[in-house]
Design an enzyme around this catalytic site. Structure first.
Site, PDB file in Angstrom:
ATOM      1  N   ASP A  41       4.765  -5.411  -0.088  1.00  0.00           N
ATOM      2  CA  ASP A  41       4.725  -5.980  -1.440  1.00  0.00           C
ATOM      3  C   ASP A  41       5.753  -7.099  -1.633  1.00  0.00           C
ATOM      4  O   ASP A  41       6.262  -7.296  -2.735  1.00  0.00           O
ATOM      5  CB  ASP A  41       4.949  -4.902  -2.515  1.00  0.00           C
ATOM      6  CG  ASP A  41       4.055  -3.704  -2.303  1.00  0.00           C
ATOM      7  OD1 ASP A  41       2.867  -3.929  -2.014  1.00  0.00           O
ATOM      8  OD2 ASP A  41       4.534  -2.568  -2.421  1.00  0.00           O
ATOM      9  N   GLY A  62      -2.870  -4.774   0.141  1.00  0.00           N
ATOM     10  CA  GLY A  62      -3.527  -5.445  -0.973  1.00  0.00           C
ATOM     11  C   GLY A  62      -2.841  -6.780  -1.188  1.00  0.00           C
ATOM     12  O   GLY A  62      -1.809  -6.856  -1.839  1.00  0.00           O
ATOM     13  N   HIS A  63      -3.393  -7.824  -0.568  1.00  0.00           N
ATOM     14  CA  HIS A  63      -2.775  -9.148  -0.695  1.00  0.00           C
ATOM     15  C   HIS A  63      -3.452  -9.907  -1.833  1.00  0.00           C
ATOM     16  O   HIS A  63      -4.605 -10.307  -1.720  1.00  0.00           O
ATOM     17  CB  HIS A  63      -2.916  -9.938   0.614  1.00  0.00           C
ATOM     18  CG  HIS A  63      -2.178  -9.295   1.745  1.00  0.00           C
ATOM     19  ND1 HIS A  63      -2.300  -9.701   3.048  1.00  0.00           N
ATOM     20  CD2 HIS A  63      -1.300  -8.268   1.757  1.00  0.00           C
ATOM     21  CE1 HIS A  63      -1.526  -8.950   3.811  1.00  0.00           C
ATOM     22  NE2 HIS A  63      -0.918  -8.065   3.048  1.00  0.00           N
TER      23      HIS A  63
HETATM   24  P1  IMP Z   1      -0.396   4.835   4.257  1.00  0.00           P
HETATM   25  O1  IMP Z   1      -0.233   3.514   4.930  1.00  0.00           O
HETATM   26  O2  IMP Z   1      -1.513   4.858   3.261  1.00  0.00           O
HETATM   27  O3  IMP Z   1      -0.471   5.952   5.239  1.00  0.00           O
HETATM   28  O4  IMP Z   1       0.922   5.112   3.390  1.00  0.00           O
HETATM   29  C1  IMP Z   1       2.185   5.379   4.006  1.00  0.00           C
HETATM   30  C2  IMP Z   1       3.319   4.802   3.174  1.00  0.00           C
HETATM   31  O5  IMP Z   1       3.272   3.389   3.245  1.00  0.00           O
HETATM   32  C3  IMP Z   1       3.267   5.153   1.682  1.00  0.00           C
HETATM   33  O6  IMP Z   1       4.595   5.268   1.204  1.00  0.00           O
HETATM   34  C4  IMP Z   1       2.602   3.938   1.050  1.00  0.00           C
HETATM   35  O7  IMP Z   1       2.953   3.776  -0.298  1.00  0.00           O
HETATM   36  C5  IMP Z   1       3.187   2.827   1.926  1.00  0.00           C
HETATM   37  N1  IMP Z   1       2.316   1.653   2.022  1.00  0.00           N
HETATM   38  C6  IMP Z   1       1.188   1.519   2.745  1.00  0.00           C
HETATM   39  N2  IMP Z   1       0.678   0.300   2.614  1.00  0.00           N
HETATM   40  C7  IMP Z   1       1.498  -0.380   1.801  1.00  0.00           C
HETATM   41  C8  IMP Z   1       1.509  -1.726   1.319  1.00  0.00           C
HETATM   42  O8  IMP Z   1       0.637  -2.561   1.623  1.00  0.00           O
HETATM   43  N3  IMP Z   1       2.538  -2.048   0.474  1.00  0.00           N
HETATM   44  C9  IMP Z   1       3.511  -1.160   0.160  1.00  0.00           C
HETATM   45  N4  IMP Z   1       3.554   0.101   0.601  1.00  0.00           N
HETATM   46  C10 IMP Z   1       2.545   0.491   1.419  1.00  0.00           C
END
Ligand code: IMP
Length: 422
Positions: free
Chosen positions: A16, A43-44
Site C-alpha cells: 500500500d 489492489g493497485h
Molecule cells: P495474504 O497475502 O492474503 O495471504 O495476506 C497475508 C498478509 O499480507 C495479511 O496481513 C494481508 O493484510 C497482507 N497483504 C496481502 N496483500 C497485501 C497488499 O497488497 N497490501 C497490503 N497488505 C497486504
C-alpha cells in the site's frame, strides 16, 4: 532505465505504498511490464484518463497500446477474478489479448483454496494473520507441496486434474470440521474464467522476457505487497506467501540476477500495515486516527482500516539492504502537512535492549523516536523542489542520510503532476 535490463519497482514496507500513483510515471519508459509475485491480494489503484481502475493481477502497463504485459511464473491467478478484472478493462476499451501474456507456470487459485484460507485463519484463533481471504497461502502451499495446478494445465485434461485437487482440499476441510461452505456459484464462475483465460496467450514468459532482454528491450518488474510481507524476509508468520523482494524478481520471472539494473523502493512518509502482525510504530491515539483520515488509509482489496504510525527507519534500512534499493521513492508526503512535529523511529527497544537492526522476532518491541519539526505548509500545489518548505527539505535530507540511499522521487499529492524528480 537501461535497455536490455530489468528494473524493479517495489513496495518496501507492508504494501500500500502507493505504487499505483507512480506506475504511470514509470511504465511509459519500459517496453515490457511484468508482475512477478502475488495475485489478487494486491489492489493497485490507477487513475487513467479520469477513470479509476483497481488492478489486482494485471500489470499496470496495460493502458499503454505499445507495451507488452506479463503475469510471470511467480504469480498466482484466480480465473474468476481475472476474468472480472480483464472484462472491466475490455469494456473500458483496452484490448488485452495481444498485450497480456500469462506464464503457463503461474499457479491457479481454486475456489477451495479460498475456503482453505478462511478455514486456516479460523483455526488459528487469536494468532490470525488477517489474510485478504483470496486463497494466496493455500495456493503457494500447494505449489511448494508439488500438487498445485498451473495455468498450463488448463489446456490439457483439466477437469480431471481439478477434481483431484478439489477432492484433496475437501478432505482437509472435513478434517478441520470446516464444512459449512457452498462454492457452487463461485465454482461455475471460476470455470467460466478458466475458459475465458484460454483466449489469452499462455506462454513460457521466462523465455519471452529473456528474448526481449537480448533484443535490448527494457523490462519493469512491478512488485506487489511489500518487502516486510515477503515469505522469507517479512515479519513471519504475519506475511504473505510469495517472494515480494528483489530476489523474487529473478525467481518469479526467470531472469538472471545480473539482468537487474535499478531497484526502486517505494515507501510512504509514514507507515501503515493491514492485517495482523508486529508493528512497533503503530499509533493508537488521535495522531494515528489523523494519519488514517488524511491519508485515506483503508484497504483497496478488503476495505479494512489500515494501522498507521510514524516512519520506521529500522524497517526501511532492512528492506533497502535485502532489495539492494538504488533509488527511493517517497509517497504521500502531504499527509503530514498539518503536524506540529514529525516523529521518526530510529531504533526498537525491548527488555533494556535497543537495536537498529531488524530483529528476528519483531513482536513486543517498542519504537524509539527522534522528533523533527513539521513543515505546517500544504505541499500539494508544489511542483519544484526549490519551492519545498525548509522543514520538508530537512525531513528528506534526514531520511536520505539515515538510509544512505537517495530519495529520487517525491510525491506531494494524488495528482499525476505532483510527482517531483530530484
Ligand atoms: P495474504 O497475502 O492474503 O495471504 O495476506 C497475508 C498478509 O499480507 C495479511 O496481513 C494481508 O493484510 C497482507 N497483504 C496481502 N496483500 C497485501 C497488499 O497488497 N497490501 C497490503 N497488505 C497486504
Amino acid at each position: 532505465m537501461t535497455k536490455g535490463k530489468v528494473d524493479a519497482l517495489l513496495g518496501i514496507v507492508f504494501g500500500d505504498e502507493g505504487k499505483g500513483k507512480v506506475v504511470d510515471f514509470f511504465t511509459p519508459k519500459y517496453d515490457v511490464v511484468a508482475r512477478f509475485a502475488g495475485g489478487p491480494n494486491a489492489g493497485h489503484t490507477i487513475i487513467f484518463e479520469g477513470k479509476k481502475f483497481v488492478l489486482r493481477s494485471i500489470p499496470s502497463g496495460i493502458f499503454d497500446e505499445g507495451k507488452l504485459n506479463i503475469i510471470g511464473n511467480g504469480c498466482v491467478i484466480a480465473p474468476d477474478l481475472f476474468m472480472a478484472e480483464a472484462h472491466e478493462l475490455e469494456v473500458a476499451g483496452y484490448s488485452l489479448t495481444e498485450r497480456l501474456h500469462i506464464s503457463r507456470r503461474a499457479h491457479l487459485i481454486l475456489p477451495t483454496h479460498r475456503v482453505l484460507d478462511r478455514a486456516y485463519e479460523a483455526a488459528k484463533g487469536k494468532a490470525k494473520v488477517g489474510t485478504t481471504g483470496k486463497g494466496i497461502g493455500p495456493t503457494y502451499s500447494d505449489k511448494a507441496a508439488r500438487i498445485g495446478l498451473r495455468v498450463g494445465d488448463i489446456l490439457h485434461d483439466f477437469e480431471n486434474k481439478y477434481a483431484i485437487l478439489k477432492a484433496r482440499h475437501e478432505q482437509i476441510l472435513r478434517d478441520l470440521h470446516f464444512t459449512d461452505y457452498d462454492i457452487a456459484e463461485e465454482e461455475a464462475r471460476w470455470m467460466e474464467g478458466v475458459e475465458y483465460m484460454k483466449k489469452f496467450q499462455l506462454t513460457d514468459t521466462e523465455v519471452e522476457i529473456n528474448r526481449y532482454l537480448r533484443e535490448g528491450k527494457s523490462v519493469l518488474a512491478e512488485g506487489a505487497q511489500g518487502s516486510l510481507l515477503d515469505i522469507d524476509h517479512g515479519t513471519y508468520p504475519f506475511v504473505s506467501s510469495s517472494s515480494t523482494t528483489a530476489g523474487g524478481v529473478c525467481t518469479g520471472l526467470g531472469v538472471a540476477p545480473s539482468s537487474i539494473d535499478r531497484v526502486f523502493g517505494i515507501f510512504k512518509a509514514y507507515s501503515t500495515r493491514v492485517g495482523a502482525g508486529p508493528f512497533p510504530v503503530e499509533l493508537f491515539d488521535e495522531t494515528g486516527e489523523e494519519i488514517r483520515r488524511i491519508g485515506n488509509e483503508f484497504g483497496a482489496v478488503t476495505g479494512r482500516n489500515r494501522r498507521c504510525g510514524w516512519i520506521d527507519l529500522v524497517a526501511l534500512k532492512y528492506a533497502i539492504m535485502i532489495n539492494g534499493v538504488t533509488d527511493l521513492v517517497m509517497m504521500k508526503s502531504d499527509v503530514l502537512d498539518s503536524f506540529e512535529t514529525i516523529k521518526v523511529c530510529t531504533a526498537y527497544t525491548k527488555d533494556g535492549i535497543t537495536t537498529t537492526d531488524m530483529p528476528y522476532d519483531t513482536e513486543g518491541w517498542q519504537a524509539v523516536y527522534e522528533e523533527l519539526p513539521g513543515w505546517k505548509t500544504p505541499l500539494d500545489k508544489l511542483r519544484r523542489e526549490s519551492d519545498f518548505p525548509p522543514a520538508f527539505t530537512a525531513y528528506i535530507n534526514y531520511l536520505e542520510q539515515a538510509l544512505e540511499t537517495p530519495i529520487k522521487i517525491v510525491s506531494v499529492s494524488p495528482d499525476r503532476e505532483a510527482t517531483i524528480i530530484r
